[in-house]
Design a protein around this motif. Structure first.
Motif, PDB file in Angstrom:
ATOM      1  N   ALA A  42       0.866  -1.088  -0.008  1.00 53.14           N
ATOM      2  CA  ALA A  42      -0.219   0.030   0.065  1.00 53.14           C
ATOM      3  C   ALA A  42       0.864   1.236  -0.086  1.00 53.14           C
ATOM      4  O   ALA A  42       1.868   0.906   0.720  1.00 53.14           O
ATOM      5  N   THR A  43       0.390   2.304  -0.731  1.00 50.92           N
ATOM      6  CA  THR A  43       1.135   3.637  -0.782  1.00 50.92           C
ATOM      7  C   THR A  43       0.239   4.842  -0.429  1.00 50.92           C
ATOM      8  O   THR A  43      -0.888   4.509  -0.710  1.00 50.92           O
ATOM      9  N   ARG A  44       0.930   5.896  -0.233  1.00 47.73           N
ATOM     10  CA  ARG A  44       0.387   7.009  -0.212  1.00 47.73           C
ATOM     11  C   ARG A  44       1.327   8.263  -0.502  1.00 47.73           C
ATOM     12  O   ARG A  44       2.501   7.944  -0.394  1.00 47.73           O
ATOM     13  N   ALA A  45       0.828   9.322  -1.247  1.00 50.99           N
ATOM     14  CA  ALA A  45       1.692  10.305  -1.711  1.00 50.99           C
ATOM     15  C   ALA A  45       2.118  11.142  -0.514  1.00 50.99           C
ATOM     16  O   ALA A  45       2.998  12.025  -0.834  1.00 50.99           O
ATOM     17  N   GLY A  46       1.337  11.287   0.552  1.00 54.13           N
ATOM     18  CA  GLY A  46       1.603  12.318   1.645  1.00 54.13           C
ATOM     19  C   GLY A  46       0.660  12.077   2.686  1.00 54.13           C
ATOM     20  O   GLY A  46      -0.054  10.981   2.832  1.00 54.13           O
ATOM     21  N   TYR A  47       0.785  12.976   3.314  1.00 53.53           N
ATOM     22  CA  TYR A  47      -0.253  13.190   4.681  1.00 53.53           C
ATOM     23  C   TYR A  47      -0.662  14.584   5.116  1.00 53.53           C
ATOM     24  O   TYR A  47       0.171  15.384   4.851  1.00 53.53           O
ATOM     25  N   GLY A  48      -1.549  14.807   5.835  1.00 57.29           N
ATOM     26  CA  GLY A  48      -2.107  15.891   5.968  1.00 57.29           C
ATOM     27  C   GLY A  48      -3.334  16.440   5.263  1.00 57.29           C
ATOM     28  O   GLY A  48      -3.775  15.387   4.715  1.00 57.29           O
ATOM     29  N   TYR A  49      -3.667  17.632   5.363  1.00 61.29           N
ATOM     30  CA  TYR A  49      -4.931  18.231   4.523  1.00 61.29           C
ATOM     31  C   TYR A  49      -4.405  19.120   3.630  1.00 61.29           C
ATOM     32  O   TYR A  49      -3.787  20.102   3.860  1.00 61.29           O
ATOM     33  N   ARG A  50      -5.111  19.214   2.486  1.00 59.86           N
ATOM     34  CA  ARG A  50      -5.309  20.208   1.629  1.00 59.86           C
ATOM     35  C   ARG A  50      -6.557  20.234   0.618  1.00 59.86           C
ATOM     36  O   ARG A  50      -7.346  19.248   0.598  1.00 59.86           O
ATOM     37  N   ASN A  52      -9.136  20.090  -2.089  1.00 59.92           N
ATOM     38  CA  ASN A  52      -9.402  19.351  -3.299  1.00 59.92           C
ATOM     39  C   ASN A  52      -8.541  18.005  -3.325  1.00 59.92           C
ATOM     40  O   ASN A  52      -8.277  17.674  -4.460  1.00 59.92           O
ATOM     41  N   MET A  53      -8.563  17.505  -2.254  1.00 62.09           N
ATOM     42  CA  MET A  53      -7.841  15.961  -1.987  1.00 62.09           C
ATOM     43  C   MET A  53      -9.000  15.042  -2.592  1.00 62.09           C
ATOM     44  O   MET A  53     -10.210  15.364  -2.480  1.00 62.09           O
ATOM     45  N   SER A  54      -8.330  13.860  -3.080  1.00 59.23           N
ATOM     46  CA  SER A  54      -9.550  12.885  -3.605  1.00 59.23           C
ATOM     47  C   SER A  54      -9.721  12.236  -2.380  1.00 59.23           C
ATOM     48  O   SER A  54      -9.074  12.248  -1.333  1.00 59.23           O
ATOM     49  N   ASP A  55     -10.817  11.462  -2.587  1.00 60.45           N
ATOM     50  CA  ASP A  55     -11.199  10.494  -1.157  1.00 60.45           C
ATOM     51  C   ASP A  55     -10.204   9.553  -0.804  1.00 60.45           C
ATOM     52  O   ASP A  55     -10.065   9.317   0.468  1.00 60.45           O
ATOM     53  N   ALA A  56      -9.485   8.929  -1.985  1.00 59.40           N
ATOM     54  CA  ALA A  56      -8.299   8.268  -1.540  1.00 59.40           C
ATOM     55  C   ALA A  56      -7.296   8.702  -0.697  1.00 59.40           C
ATOM     56  O   ALA A  56      -6.672   8.166   0.086  1.00 59.40           O
TER      57      ALA A  56
END
Length: 139
Positions: A42-50, A52-56
């Motif tokens: 599993a991967t993610r591009a980053g963390y936190g909030y911005r 227009n984030m996608s649901d994923a």
């Protein structure tokens, strides 16, 4: 009230996990959820909030790598997490199952709640800004 203490339930309120996200940080991460039926990579591009984030992106930014224990009585009966940023709730997550530990931290598998009744009850609410990014609250 001390930030790390759970908020006492209010009559008629819903007790939820409150996850407070800071600003978005680009930080690619990879982990293995296969022990809990998830992806082996599993991967993610980053963390936190911005905005227009996608649901994923929102789900993966909020559901993983927190210092909490699902075995603590604090979390008994909690089915939903509410994601907050800058004192305002942004989304509701359904907690399907806890996962971990990962490096002494825990997470959960879940999904974004789209039900308009539940989202209407829990999204766009003012919440206290706390030092501890994960706690319980009654909304």
């Amino acid at each position: 009230m001390v930030d790390d203490q759970p908020v006492a339930p209010a009559p008629g309120g819903r007790r939820v996990m409150l996850i407070t996200l800071g600003v978005w940080v680009d930080d690619q991460d990879t982990w293995d959820e296969s022990a809990w039926g998830g992806d082996a990579q599993a991967t993610r591009a980053g963390y936190g909030y911005r905005s227009n984030m996608s649901d994923a992106e929102l789900l993966d930014a909020a559901r993983l790598f927190w210092r909490w224990s699902p075995h603590s009585g604090t979390w008994d009966g909690i089915e939903y997490a509410v994601v907050a940023h800058r004192g305002k709730t942004r989304a509701v997550l359904r907690i399907d199952r806890p996962i971990g530990p990962f490096w002494g931290r825990w997470g959960f598998q879940g999904r974004i709640v789209k039900d308009p009744t539940l989202a209407g009850e829990l999204v766009a609410r003012d919440v206290p800004i706390r030092q501890n990014p994960i706690t319980t609250i009654t909304l």
